[in-house]
Design a protein around this motif. Structure first.
Motif, mmCIF file in Angstrom:
data_model
loop_
_atom_site.group_PDB
_atom_site.id
_atom_site.type_symbol
_atom_site.label_atom_id
_atom_site.label_comp_id
_atom_site.label_asym_id
_atom_site.label_seq_id
_atom_site.Cartn_x
_atom_site.Cartn_y
_atom_site.Cartn_z
ATOM 1 N N GLY A 1 2.760 -25.239 6.885
ATOM 2 C CA GLY A 1 2.756 -26.007 5.880
ATOM 3 C C GLY A 1 1.788 -26.855 5.440
ATOM 4 O O GLY A 1 0.601 -26.354 6.038
ATOM 5 N N PRO A 2 1.525 -27.984 4.641
ATOM 6 C CA PRO A 2 0.494 -28.662 4.210
ATOM 7 C C PRO A 2 0.169 -29.548 5.225
ATOM 8 O O PRO A 2 1.044 -30.024 6.019
ATOM 9 C CB PRO A 2 1.055 -29.556 2.878
ATOM 10 C CG PRO A 2 2.502 -29.504 3.076
ATOM 11 C CD PRO A 2 3.027 -28.242 3.807
ATOM 12 N N ALA A 3 -1.151 -30.082 5.220
ATOM 13 C CA ALA A 3 -1.701 -30.955 6.203
ATOM 14 C C ALA A 3 -2.563 -31.891 5.273
ATOM 15 O O ALA A 3 -3.155 -31.519 4.679
ATOM 16 C CB ALA A 3 -2.549 -30.300 7.273
ATOM 17 N N SER B 1 -5.133 -26.722 8.255
ATOM 18 C CA SER B 1 -3.778 -25.880 8.158
ATOM 19 C C SER B 1 -4.166 -24.383 7.964
ATOM 20 O O SER B 1 -5.034 -24.167 7.186
ATOM 21 C CB SER B 1 -3.069 -26.470 6.660
ATOM 22 O OG SER B 1 -1.940 -25.495 6.233
ATOM 23 N N GLY B 2 -3.339 -23.697 8.703
ATOM 24 C CA GLY B 2 -3.704 -22.268 8.591
ATOM 25 C C GLY B 2 -3.700 -21.624 10.148
ATOM 26 O O GLY B 2 -2.863 -22.086 10.836
ATOM 27 N N GLU B 3 -4.862 -21.052 10.477
ATOM 28 C CA GLU B 3 -4.933 -20.270 11.727
ATOM 29 C C GLU B 3 -6.446 -20.581 12.276
ATOM 30 O O GLU B 3 -7.236 -20.371 11.799
ATOM 31 C CB GLU B 3 -4.515 -18.894 11.648
ATOM 32 C CG GLU B 3 -3.179 -18.601 11.257
ATOM 33 C CD GLU B 3 -2.997 -16.848 11.020
ATOM 34 O OE1 GLU B 3 -2.522 -16.469 11.991
ATOM 35 O OE2 GLU B 3 -3.611 -16.375 10.118
ATOM 36 N N GLY C 1 -0.952 -23.387 4.229
ATOM 37 C CA GLY C 1 -0.603 -24.750 3.434
ATOM 38 C C GLY C 1 -1.904 -25.287 2.947
ATOM 39 O O GLY C 1 -3.182 -24.763 3.414
ATOM 40 N N ARG C 2 -1.655 -26.038 2.135
ATOM 41 C CA ARG C 2 -2.762 -26.983 1.545
ATOM 42 C C ARG C 2 -3.161 -28.014 2.543
ATOM 43 O O ARG C 2 -2.342 -28.625 3.194
ATOM 44 C CB ARG C 2 -2.225 -27.770 0.226
ATOM 45 C CG ARG C 2 -3.403 -28.340 -0.322
ATOM 46 C CD ARG C 2 -2.825 -28.976 -1.861
ATOM 47 N NE ARG C 2 -3.845 -29.595 -2.490
ATOM 48 C CZ ARG C 2 -3.583 -30.610 -3.512
ATOM 49 N NH1 ARG C 2 -2.476 -30.575 -3.756
ATOM 50 N NH2 ARG C 2 -4.907 -31.227 -4.039
ATOM 51 N N ALA C 3 -4.498 -28.184 2.555
ATOM 52 C CA ALA C 3 -5.138 -29.204 3.618
ATOM 53 C C ALA C 3 -5.925 -30.333 2.627
ATOM 54 O O ALA C 3 -6.762 -29.786 1.826
ATOM 55 C CB ALA C 3 -6.037 -28.535 4.500
ATOM 56 N N THR C 4 -5.594 -31.369 2.862
ATOM 57 C CA THR C 4 -6.456 -32.419 2.083
ATOM 58 C C THR C 4 -6.691 -33.626 3.078
ATOM 59 O O THR C 4 -6.062 -34.093 3.943
ATOM 60 C CB THR C 4 -5.660 -33.070 0.958
ATOM 61 O OG1 THR C 4 -4.328 -33.711 1.427
ATOM 62 C CG2 THR C 4 -5.375 -31.951 -0.331
#
Length: 271
Positions: A154-156, A173-175, A219-222
């Motif tokens: 999911g997003p972070a 977010s991701g791996e 997911g999106r990371a901001t």
């Protein structure tokens, strides 16, 4: 405010630790009293480490040796998270605001210390962060769909607060997005001593050579900086194996006949 009152607030800033993890994890220090929000952490997914980081308000080391901790883990659990959000508050000192979503997002060995005075001593920060996934996890199986997530992380989102000192704001977010061995220290005075920072950060995914996570949704990371008196670092990473390691954003470092050593090793390996 008297000396006792100021001392109490400083103690709160140094000792505050706020952490939240789980499905749709959220951590916030906005409602805390002044002095809260030194550590604001939200994590979900598999093996998201936040360890070996320092945000000391005042660290005085005279004629002694100081060492830090180690953390490690092994995978094999199912991925079920939806996303994370972390919002910083107000801290009378350095501040970390961290949100991690996905698998094996390591946040280790970073320092945002405000004042370090090392006289004829040794500061040895030997942080080791190591994790390993199980076999056959690259085909996306074992991750049931979640709202707004698809078949993956999911997003972070991380938003910094207000800090009297350095500030780290990090969203991953991701791996296997590693954020290790970075420093945003404000003032370091090293007199006839040794400061040795040996951060090692490793994430290994032995997937057995399957589909290379074709079904993994990133997911999106901001990451948004707040307000800080001192150096700031805002980092957002999404995808696979984004490494951010060994960066120095120190404001003032004064080695007076002393030695400062730094060896940050970051590795993310899939097989």
């Amino acid at each position: 405010m008297g000396v006792i009152g100021r001392t109490a607030l400083l103690a709160m800033a140094v000792s505050t630790l706020l952490g939240t993890s789980g499905e749709d994890a959220h951590a916030s220090a906005l409602d805390d009293a002044v002095g809260g929000g030194a550590f604001v952490t939200a994590q979900e997914g598999d093996q998201n480490f936040d360890c070996g980081n320092t945000r000391d308000l005042i660290n005085v080391n005279v004629l002694r040796t100081t060492r830090r901790e180690t953390c490690s883990g092994h995978g094999g659990t199912e991925f079920t998270g939806n996303g994370t959000s972390a919002v910083g508050g107000t801290a009378l000192g350095p501040q970390f605001t961290t949100a991690q979503s996905g698998e094996q997002n390591l946040h280790c060995g970073n320092s945002a210390d405000m004042l370090t005075l090392n006289v004829l001593g040794t500061i040895d920060k030997r942080t080791t962060c190591d994790t390993e996934q199980g076999l056959g996890r690259s085909d996306g199986r074992g991750r049931g769909p979640g709202p707004g997530r698809g078949d993956g992380s999911g997003p972070a989102s991380a938003v910094g607060g207000t800090a009297l000192g350095p500030q780290f704001t990090t969203a991953q977010s991701g791996e296997q997005n590693l954020h290790c061995g970075n420093s945003a220290d404000m003032l370091t005075l090293n007199v006839l001593g040794t400061i040795d920072k040996r951060t090692t950060c490793t994430a290994v995914d032995r997937s057995g050579g399957l589909a290379s996570h074709d079904g993994f949704h990133r997911g999106r990371a901001t990451a948004e900086s707040g307000t800080a008196v001192g150096p700031q670092s805002a980092t957002a990473q999404t995808g696979s194996q984004n490494l951010y390691c060994g960066a120095d954003e120190d404001l003032v470092s004064v080695p007076v006949l002393g030695e400062t050593r730094k060896d940050a090793i970051c590795a993310a390996t899939k097989s």
